[in-house]
Design an enzyme around this catalytic site. Sequence first.
Site, PDB file in Angstrom:
ATOM      1  N   VAL A   1       0.820  -1.216   0.000  1.00 17.89           N
ATOM      2  CA  VAL A   1       0.000   0.000   0.000  1.00 17.89           C
ATOM      3  C   VAL A   1       0.853   1.265   0.000  1.00 17.89           C
ATOM      4  O   VAL A   1       0.380   2.339  -0.358  1.00 17.89           O
ATOM      5  CB  VAL A   1      -0.978   0.006   1.200  1.00 17.89           C
ATOM      6  CG1 VAL A   1      -0.246   0.232   2.507  1.00 17.89           C
ATOM      7  CG2 VAL A   1      -2.057   1.036   1.022  1.00 17.89           C
TER       8      VAL A   1
ATOM      9  N   ALA B   1       5.741  -5.706   6.566  1.00 20.41           N
ATOM     10  CA  ALA B   1       4.363  -5.720   6.055  1.00 20.41           C
ATOM     11  C   ALA B   1       4.290  -5.005   4.723  1.00 20.41           C
ATOM     12  O   ALA B   1       5.038  -4.057   4.470  1.00 20.41           O
ATOM     13  CB  ALA B   1       3.427  -5.033   7.041  1.00 20.41           C
ATOM     14  N   ASP B   2       3.379  -5.472   3.902  1.00 24.34           N
ATOM     15  CA  ASP B   2       3.090  -4.777   2.640  1.00 24.34           C
ATOM     16  C   ASP B   2       1.790  -4.000   2.722  1.00 24.34           C
ATOM     17  O   ASP B   2       1.610  -2.990   2.034  1.00 24.34           O
ATOM     18  CB  ASP B   2       3.043  -5.771   1.478  1.00 24.34           C
ATOM     19  CG  ASP B   2       4.458  -6.179   1.109  1.00 24.34           C
ATOM     20  OD1 ASP B   2       4.995  -7.082   1.775  1.00 24.34           O
ATOM     21  OD2 ASP B   2       5.036  -5.536   0.206  1.00 24.34           O
ATOM     22  N   ARG B   3       0.859  -4.497   3.508  1.00 24.23           N
ATOM     23  CA  ARG B   3      -0.398  -3.766   3.709  1.00 24.23           C
ATOM     24  C   ARG B   3      -1.033  -4.291   4.995  1.00 24.23           C
ATOM     25  O   ARG B   3      -1.224  -5.495   5.154  1.00 24.23           O
ATOM     26  CB  ARG B   3      -1.346  -3.988   2.520  1.00 24.23           C
ATOM     27  CG  ARG B   3      -2.534  -3.048   2.478  1.00 24.23           C
ATOM     28  CD  ARG B   3      -3.420  -3.295   1.256  1.00 24.23           C
ATOM     29  NE  ARG B   3      -2.832  -2.941  -0.013  1.00 24.23           N
ATOM     30  CZ  ARG B   3      -3.226  -1.912  -0.792  1.00 24.23           C
ATOM     31  NH1 ARG B   3      -4.210  -1.124  -0.396  1.00 24.23           N
ATOM     32  NH2 ARG B   3      -2.639  -1.694  -1.957  1.00 24.23           N
TER      33      ARG B   3
ATOM     34  N   ALA C   1      -0.813  -8.255   5.220  1.00 24.60           N
ATOM     35  CA  ALA C   1      -0.250  -8.921   4.036  1.00 24.60           C
ATOM     36  C   ALA C   1       1.252  -8.737   4.072  1.00 24.60           C
ATOM     37  O   ALA C   1       1.752  -7.624   4.262  1.00 24.60           O
ATOM     38  CB  ALA C   1      -0.811  -8.302   2.769  1.00 24.60           C
TER      39      ALA C   1
END
Length: 373
Positions: A102, A253-255, A263
């Site tokens: 995100v 974390a990516d999102r 995620a």
Amino acid sequence: MAMSNGDKTLQSICYKRGSLQLLDQRKLPLETLYLDILDTKDGWEAIKEMVVRGAPAIAIAAALSLAVEASNLASFDGTSDDASVFLSKKLDYLVSSRPTAVNLSDAVIKLKEVIKKAAATAKEANSVFQAYIEAAEVMLEDDVTSNKAIGSYGASFIKNYLKDSQKITVLTHCNTGSLATAGYGTALGVIRALHADGALEKAYCTETRPFNQGSRLTAFEMVHENIPATLIADSAAAALMNAGRVKAVIVGADRVAANGDTANKIGTYSLAVSAMHHAIPFYVAAPLTSVDLSLSSGEEIVIEERSPKELLHTRGGLGEQIAASGILVWNPAFDVTPANVISGIITEKGVITKNGKDTFDIAGFVHKTSGNS
Ligand code: MRU
């Protein structure tokens, strides 16, 4: 203006006004090669093809690729509104490079606000470009500051939680260090801070199949920084925990959805489930730019699926073929770890805990800490 990450750690993004180079992470650790990024097209391809990867680094590389293109425009025949449309279209293109992290869309939203504001007051297109370039440069600087704060909050929290241990052994996944950010790192930043405090016995890093961000990048960063570390196969993690050799798991974390569902690199969920089974705390370390309050839970997160080649060939698709032609492949690049198996989310504003609940109140935390530096 030359900008670096301010220390001697590895640098994936080398920027000075008008010029951007990205370390080609596909070549590490055997070769150090920087690629010139001249415009948004180069930036988009570098992100898609994993020259640069890691949620914060993707966002900053994208923003700076447009800054470089804007700096080097020979001429621009248009009004400030035309400049705003030009930049916004380029940002929309950049956001299409990879969907899950995100940070990229968060950066695009913030940069579009800057452009809009500048266009509303500026008389000339050049002032809009200037405002954009300055805002993109601030993102590069802010990421390092925020990672250092994550490192410091995380190290204190973990040391406090594990009071009885003199030194801590942690397990991490994927690559969340200097290479995945503008510098210092998130989960790896916490490990770096624990090490600097003399509190780290050792870090274990997973290989992180299929793209091997762990064996190629994290192991390289650990060796480069003299952090005591051991590489394990992803499939060795549960056995390592069962042997009592891990006191905490820390990942990036990516999102992160509003309830804390997270995620991150494929395999994170298995680590969290194993950690819960072995009563080992499982922490996510991420800047608030990785939080997506528009999603109430992780079910809404779009998971990127990558090429079958990453599994069919060695070196995450970059080497020779090892699997039979014709076999079907499922290759999600990320998975979602539910909040109920996450012990805490370490941010640059402090550590978010669940206070006995099953999920995190991230909006409440953001509200409470907004304005804190
Ligand atoms: O596919 P990648 O290498 O971009 O995936 C990276 C991760 O999953 C990282 O853990 C995450 O982006 C956090 S980086 C600070």
